[in-house]
Design a protein around this motif. Structure first.
Motif, PDB file in Angstrom:
ATOM      1  N   ASN A 204     -42.116 -71.377   2.935  1.00  0.00           N
ATOM      2  CA  ASN A 204     -40.665 -71.212   2.892  1.00  0.00           C
ATOM      3  C   ASN A 204     -40.182 -70.336   1.735  1.00  0.00           C
ATOM      4  OD1 ASN A 204     -40.105 -72.801   5.150  1.00  0.00           O
ATOM      5  ND2 ASN A 204     -40.086 -74.682   3.951  1.00  0.00           N
ATOM      6  N   ASP A 205     -41.083 -69.873   0.885  1.00  0.00           N
ATOM      7  CA  ASP A 205     -40.668 -69.097  -0.283  1.00  0.00           C
ATOM      8  C   ASP A 205     -40.005 -67.795   0.143  1.00  0.00           C
ATOM      9  OD1 ASP A 205     -40.287 -68.281  -2.845  1.00  0.00           O
ATOM     10  OD2 ASP A 205     -42.362 -67.674  -3.201  1.00  0.00           O
ATOM     11  N   PHE A 206     -38.855 -67.533  -0.442  1.00  0.00           N
ATOM     12  CA  PHE A 206     -38.104 -66.333  -0.093  1.00  0.00           C
ATOM     13  C   PHE A 206     -37.926 -65.389  -1.278  1.00  0.00           C
ATOM     14  CE2 PHE A 206     -33.893 -64.251   0.058  1.00  0.00           C
ATOM     15  CZ  PHE A 206     -34.082 -63.442   1.160  1.00  0.00           C
ATOM     16  N   LEU A 239     -31.844 -62.950  16.654  1.00  0.00           N
ATOM     17  CA  LEU A 239     -31.976 -63.460  15.291  1.00  0.00           C
ATOM     18  C   LEU A 239     -32.256 -64.961  15.300  1.00  0.00           C
ATOM     19  CD1 LEU A 239     -29.119 -61.612  13.372  1.00  0.00           C
ATOM     20  CD2 LEU A 239     -31.574 -61.425  12.951  1.00  0.00           C
ATOM     21  N   ALA A 240     -31.558 -65.691  16.154  1.00  0.00           N
ATOM     22  CA  ALA A 240     -31.782 -67.131  16.253  1.00  0.00           C
ATOM     23  C   ALA A 240     -33.198 -67.430  16.735  1.00  0.00           C
ATOM     24  CB  ALA A 240     -30.755 -67.748  17.202  1.00  0.00           C
ATOM     25  N   ALA A 241     -33.705 -66.629  17.663  1.00  0.00           N
ATOM     26  CA  ALA A 241     -35.081 -66.811  18.130  1.00  0.00           C
ATOM     27  C   ALA A 241     -36.077 -66.574  16.994  1.00  0.00           C
ATOM     28  CB  ALA A 241     -35.369 -65.854  19.294  1.00  0.00           C
ATOM     29  N   GLY A 242     -35.801 -65.575  16.155  1.00  0.00           N
ATOM     30  CA  GLY A 242     -36.671 -65.331  15.009  1.00  0.00           C
ATOM     31  C   GLY A 242     -36.658 -66.487  14.026  1.00  0.00           C
ATOM     32  N   ILE A 243     -35.473 -67.066  13.788  1.00  0.00           N
ATOM     33  CA  ILE A 243     -35.372 -68.218  12.884  1.00  0.00           C
ATOM     34  C   ILE A 243     -36.184 -69.399  13.419  1.00  0.00           C
ATOM     35  CG2 ILE A 243     -33.764 -69.925  11.948  1.00  0.00           C
ATOM     36  CD1 ILE A 243     -31.646 -67.708  11.899  1.00  0.00           C
ATOM     37  N   ILE A 244     -36.089 -69.647  14.702  1.00  0.00           N
ATOM     38  CA  ILE A 244     -36.837 -70.750  15.307  1.00  0.00           C
ATOM     39  C   ILE A 244     -38.338 -70.531  15.155  1.00  0.00           C
ATOM     40  CG2 ILE A 244     -37.401 -71.876  17.492  1.00  0.00           C
ATOM     41  CD1 ILE A 244     -34.746 -72.736  16.371  1.00  0.00           C
ATOM     42  N   MET A 245     -38.799 -69.312  15.367  1.00  0.00           N
ATOM     43  CA  MET A 245     -40.235 -69.036  15.261  1.00  0.00           C
ATOM     44  C   MET A 245     -40.743 -69.195  13.835  1.00  0.00           C
ATOM     45  SD  MET A 245     -41.185 -65.997  17.936  1.00  0.00           S
ATOM     46  CE  MET A 245     -39.971 -64.818  17.370  1.00  0.00           C
ATOM     47  N   VAL A 246     -39.906 -68.875  12.849  1.00  0.00           N
ATOM     48  CA  VAL A 246     -40.312 -69.048  11.455  1.00  0.00           C
ATOM     49  C   VAL A 246     -40.393 -70.526  11.094  1.00  0.00           C
ATOM     50  CG1 VAL A 246     -39.623 -68.656   9.064  1.00  0.00           C
ATOM     51  CG2 VAL A 246     -39.426 -66.809  10.719  1.00  0.00           C
ATOM     52  N   ALA A 247     -39.437 -71.315  11.582  1.00  0.00           N
ATOM     53  CA  ALA A 247     -39.374 -72.731  11.216  1.00  0.00           C
ATOM     54  C   ALA A 247     -40.303 -73.604  12.054  1.00  0.00           C
ATOM     55  CB  ALA A 247     -37.942 -73.238  11.362  1.00  0.00           C
ATOM     56  N   PHE A 248     -40.652 -73.176  13.253  1.00  0.00           N
ATOM     57  CA  PHE A 248     -41.389 -74.030  14.191  1.00  0.00           C
ATOM     58  C   PHE A 248     -42.741 -74.525  13.660  1.00  0.00           C
ATOM     59  CE2 PHE A 248     -44.197 -74.639  17.893  1.00  0.00           C
ATOM     60  CZ  PHE A 248     -43.498 -75.644  18.534  1.00  0.00           C
ATOM     61  N   LEU A 250     -43.806 -75.227  10.648  1.00  0.00           N
ATOM     62  CA  LEU A 250     -43.640 -76.286   9.657  1.00  0.00           C
ATOM     63  C   LEU A 250     -43.050 -77.546  10.274  1.00  0.00           C
ATOM     64  CD1 LEU A 250     -42.441 -74.594   6.363  1.00  0.00           C
ATOM     65  CD2 LEU A 250     -44.693 -75.457   6.960  1.00  0.00           C
ATOM     66  N   ILE A 251     -42.172 -77.388  11.246  1.00  0.00           N
ATOM     67  CA  ILE A 251     -41.604 -78.556  11.917  1.00  0.00           C
ATOM     68  C   ILE A 251     -42.693 -79.343  12.625  1.00  0.00           C
ATOM     69  CG2 ILE A 251     -40.056 -79.313  13.760  1.00  0.00           C
ATOM     70  CD1 ILE A 251     -38.241 -76.977  13.066  1.00  0.00           C
ATOM     71  N   VAL A 252     -43.562 -78.640  13.347  1.00  0.00           N
ATOM     72  CA  VAL A 252     -44.660 -79.299  14.054  1.00  0.00           C
ATOM     73  C   VAL A 252     -45.612 -79.970  13.062  1.00  0.00           C
ATOM     74  CG1 VAL A 252     -46.664 -78.909  15.538  1.00  0.00           C
ATOM     75  CG2 VAL A 252     -44.509 -77.750  16.025  1.00  0.00           C
ATOM     76  N   ALA A 253     -45.948 -79.258  11.985  1.00  0.00           N
ATOM     77  CA  ALA A 253     -46.861 -79.820  10.989  1.00  0.00           C
ATOM     78  C   ALA A 253     -46.266 -81.068  10.345  1.00  0.00           C
ATOM     79  CB  ALA A 253     -47.182 -78.769   9.923  1.00  0.00           C
ATOM     80  N   PHE A 254     -44.983 -81.031  10.024  1.00  0.00           N
ATOM     81  CA  PHE A 254     -44.368 -82.181   9.373  1.00  0.00           C
ATOM     82  C   PHE A 254     -44.273 -83.375  10.314  1.00  0.00           C
ATOM     83  CE2 PHE A 254     -40.754 -84.737   7.966  1.00  0.00           C
ATOM     84  CZ  PHE A 254     -41.136 -84.981   6.662  1.00  0.00           C
ATOM     85  N   VAL A 255     -43.976 -83.138  11.602  1.00  0.00           N
ATOM     86  CA  VAL A 255     -43.872 -84.239  12.565  1.00  0.00           C
ATOM     87  C   VAL A 255     -45.188 -84.998  12.666  1.00  0.00           C
ATOM     88  CG1 VAL A 255     -43.625 -84.758  15.022  1.00  0.00           C
ATOM     89  CG2 VAL A 255     -41.990 -83.260  13.901  1.00  0.00           C
ATOM     90  N   PHE A 256     -46.308 -84.271  12.687  1.00  0.00           N
ATOM     91  CA  PHE A 256     -47.600 -84.918  12.863  1.00  0.00           C
ATOM     92  C   PHE A 256     -48.206 -85.430  11.556  1.00  0.00           C
ATOM     93  CE2 PHE A 256     -47.358 -82.368  16.757  1.00  0.00           C
ATOM     94  CZ  PHE A 256     -47.767 -83.300  17.697  1.00  0.00           C
ATOM     95  N   LEU A 257     -47.774 -84.868  10.427  1.00  0.00           N
ATOM     96  CA  LEU A 257     -48.441 -85.189   9.166  1.00  0.00           C
ATOM     97  C   LEU A 257     -47.532 -85.885   8.156  1.00  0.00           C
ATOM     98  CD1 LEU A 257     -50.297 -81.781   8.705  1.00  0.00           C
ATOM     99  CD2 LEU A 257     -51.196 -83.862   9.740  1.00  0.00           C
ATOM    100  N   GLN A 258     -46.306 -86.249   8.557  1.00  0.00           N
ATOM    101  CA  GLN A 258     -45.383 -86.813   7.585  1.00  0.00           C
ATOM    102  C   GLN A 258     -45.876 -88.145   7.020  1.00  0.00           C
ATOM    103  OE1 GLN A 258     -41.645 -88.259   9.133  1.00  0.00           O
ATOM    104  NE2 GLN A 258     -42.380 -88.229  11.232  1.00  0.00           N
ATOM    105  N   ARG A 259     -46.540 -88.964   7.827  1.00  0.00           N
ATOM    106  CA  ARG A 259     -46.983 -90.261   7.316  1.00  0.00           C
ATOM    107  C   ARG A 259     -48.061 -90.097   6.258  1.00  0.00           C
ATOM    108  NH1 ARG A 259     -51.444 -92.813   9.742  1.00  0.00           N
ATOM    109  NH2 ARG A 259     -52.534 -91.563  11.311  1.00  0.00           N
ATOM    110  N   PHE A 260     -48.890 -89.046   6.366  1.00  0.00           N
ATOM    111  CA  PHE A 260     -49.896 -88.791   5.343  1.00  0.00           C
ATOM    112  C   PHE A 260     -49.238 -88.323   4.049  1.00  0.00           C
ATOM    113  CE2 PHE A 260     -52.106 -88.072   9.393  1.00  0.00           C
ATOM    114  CZ  PHE A 260     -53.159 -88.962   9.259  1.00  0.00           C
TER     115      PHE A 260
END
Length: 272
Positions: A204-206, A239-248, A250-260
């Motif tokens: 996420n570093d900008f 632009l919205a499609a690009g934002i979704i692809m950038v965030a997707f 990390l969203i998937v990783a966090f959903v599956f790995l948040q408990r760890f």
């Protein structure tokens, strides 16, 4: 069955917070699935036709393949490098194997509360020849991530019984071998937590890519998306499609790995 009113209020508040966090992302997803004409006509209504083509256009027009490779490279190497170096630093600090171990621990801890000096950092990076350099940028991100990593790992290492150190020394296990084969295996939850936290921050570093990587082909997804916004500021659906692809990812990783991640942080707090 008696219903606890406190639980109801707590659940209601949590649902509102979750809606406040998920609402903007769902709104962006809705825009990404519209045609540009439909968005300009009815921007806030649900999409009537799923325009999956927007994602392909965003990937091609924004040159996201190059940016995606850079983001993966930076994220993986920074996360792994930080875990390795932080473990090698946290072990002697936790075991007081060097003079002034507590001082160095407090030094790393205090750096968490200090602001980043961008001007001196730019001068140092320029002097060392690390500007527009993959190794230089990776080392910069590793160095900026060591404080929190050492703080978390030190608490875990303190929970490892010292008798294991003595047993390994008697068996002839070397110092570095013991760290990477025994200690690293025992603190795996903490190392995994550190790796995920650093990976999220790096992905996420900008600011850092814009300061230290001036070449377009070396920048990650976040910087690439900003350049894409400057070129296609009128086509909001792409632009919205690009934002979704950038965030997707990390969203998937966090959903599956948040408990760890959560269990690693809470266990480290209790053991520290």
């Amino acid at each position: 069955m008696k219903i606890n009113k406190n639980h109801l209020w707590a659940n209601a508040v949590l649902m509102l917070v979750a809606l406040g966090m998920l609402g903007p992302m769902l709104l962006v997803l809705n825009v990404a699935l519209k045609s540009n004409t439909e968005f300009l006509r009815t921007p806030l209504t649900l999409t009537q036709s799923l325009q999956w083509e927007n994602f392909r256009l965003a990937w091609v027009q924004a040159d996201m393949e190059i940016y995606f490779k850079n983001s993966v490279l930076f994220t993986v190497l920074v996360a792994v490098g930080t875990c390795v170096i932080a473990t090698m630093a946290a072990y002697p600090i936790a075991r007081n194997h060097m003079k002034g171990a507590n001082f160095f621990y407090l030094l790393f801890l205090s750096s968490l509360f200090l602001p980043v000096g961008l001007v001196p950092l730019l001068y140092v990076m320029q002097y060392l020849g690390f500007m527009n350099s993959y190794p230089g940028f990776i080392l910069l991100k590793i160095g900026s991530s060591l404080s929190i990593s050492i703080f978390i790992l030190t608490g875990f290492i303190k929970s490892v019984p010292k008798e294991m150190d003595e047993a390994a020394a008697i068996d002839g296990c070397g110092y570095l071998r013991y760290i990477f084969t025994i200690v690293f295996a025992l603190i795996k939850p903490a190392a995994f937590t550190v790796g995920m936290l650093i990976a999220i921050g790096t992905w996420n570093d900008f600011i850092s890519p814009f300061l230290f990587l001036t070449y377009k082909e070396m920048r990650p997804l976040t910087a690439g998306l900003y350049l894409f916004f400057g070129q296609y500021s009128t086509n909001w659906t792409i632009l919205a499609a690009g934002i979704i692809m950038v965030a997707f990812p990390l969203i998937v990783a966090f959903v599956f790995l948040q408990r760890f991640i959560i269990s690693g942080i809470t266990s480290g707090a209790l053991k520290g």
